[in-house]
Design an enzyme around this catalytic site. Structure first.
Site, PDB file in Angstrom:
ATOM      1  N   ALA A 120       0.841  -1.199   0.000  1.00  0.00           N
ATOM      2  CA  ALA A 120       0.000   0.000   0.000  1.00  0.00           C
ATOM      3  C   ALA A 120       0.872   1.243   0.000  1.00  0.00           C
ATOM      4  CB  ALA A 120      -0.908  -0.014   1.220  1.00  0.00           C
TER       5      ALA A 120
ATOM      6  N   GLY B 289       0.059  -4.605   1.443  1.00  0.00           N
ATOM      7  CA  GLY B 289      -1.059  -4.610   0.504  1.00  0.00           C
ATOM      8  C   GLY B 289      -0.790  -5.463  -0.722  1.00  0.00           C
TER       9      GLY B 289
ATOM     10  N   GLU C 208      -1.601  -8.917   0.287  1.00  0.00           N
ATOM     11  CA  GLU C 208      -3.054  -9.042   0.389  1.00  0.00           C
ATOM     12  C   GLU C 208      -3.689  -9.102  -0.994  1.00  0.00           C
ATOM     13  OE1 GLU C 208      -4.846  -6.579   3.540  1.00  0.00           O
ATOM     14  OE2 GLU C 208      -2.791  -6.168   4.150  1.00  0.00           O
TER      15      GLU C 208
ATOM     16  N   GLU D 227       3.344  -4.651   8.279  1.00  0.00           N
ATOM     17  CA  GLU D 227       2.647  -3.521   8.887  1.00  0.00           C
ATOM     18  C   GLU D 227       2.995  -3.330  10.359  1.00  0.00           C
ATOM     19  OE1 GLU D 227      -0.107  -4.859   5.500  1.00  0.00           O
ATOM     20  OE2 GLU D 227       1.289  -5.799   6.891  1.00  0.00           O
TER      21      GLU D 227
END
Length: 195
Positions: free
Chosen positions: A93, A136, A139, A159
């Site tokens: 992300a 991300g 994911e 994270e």
């Protein structure tokens, strides 16, 4: 697939043009998954899903950039799976985009709302990864139906190193993919696993 995108390269490929290929194309930010990229990904997936000629969709990254890692010095490794050329390609992300958001802004503003489109496409979606798929990017890969991982693929949920936990379903998908013990280790330490 023919619509111009800023953060993606989208095309149909294969002998019968029956494979939709979506390539993340944000090299200046190492393919970080910003809101604009995710919106484009949603539109590209919708277009390929509604195209009767397309039977499957592959998501991969760019030749030069990979999330969370400043450019390497060696040329990218390229794999051929049947008639598809797959580049190293997953991203995390965009932390810069998220860093000043409060919980309330994320929750009430439907932050990450479109991320689940990958998991709801009715055609098979394949993640082609050969490099870092972190946060991300990991994911995003786990939302796909199949992950083709090259020799250099590494998956992780770092994270925790920023004081948070995965936010787009990563904790649930990771547990289903690798089991509770390894998922807990990855989420609570930020450690990566290789393919």
């Amino acid at each position: 697939a023919g619509a111009p995108f800023q953060y993606l390269a989208v095309q149909k490929t294969g002998a019968r043009q029956s494979v939709g290929l979506i390539q993340l194309n944000r090299p200046q930010a190492l393919n970080a998954l910003c809101e604009g990229l995710m919106e484009e990904l949603q539109h590209a997936l919708e277009a390929l899903e509604s195209d009767p000629q397309v039977g499957a969709i592959v998501i991969t990254g760019s030749q030069k950039a990979f999330a969370g890692r400043a450019g390497g010095h060696s040329p990218p490794h390229i794999w051929r799976i049947r008639s598809l050329t797959l580049f190293p390609s997953a991203a995390g992300a965009d932390i810069k985009e998220m860093q000043n958001k409060t919980f309330q802004e994320c929750y009430s503003g439907a932050f990450l709302a479109g991320w689940d489109k990958v998991a709801t496409v009715r055609k098979p979606v394949i993640a082609a990864v050969n490099g870092y798929a972190l946060g991300g990017g990991c994911e995003l890969a786990m939302m796909c139906d199949i992950i083709y991982a090259g020799e250099k693929a590494q998956f992780g949920q770092p994270e925790i190193l920023l004081g948070t936990i995965p936010g787009a379903g990563g904790t649930q998908r990771l547990t289903r993919a690798v089991g509770k013990s390894l998922a807990m280790e990855m989420v609570l330490t930020g450690d990566r696993i290789s393919a």
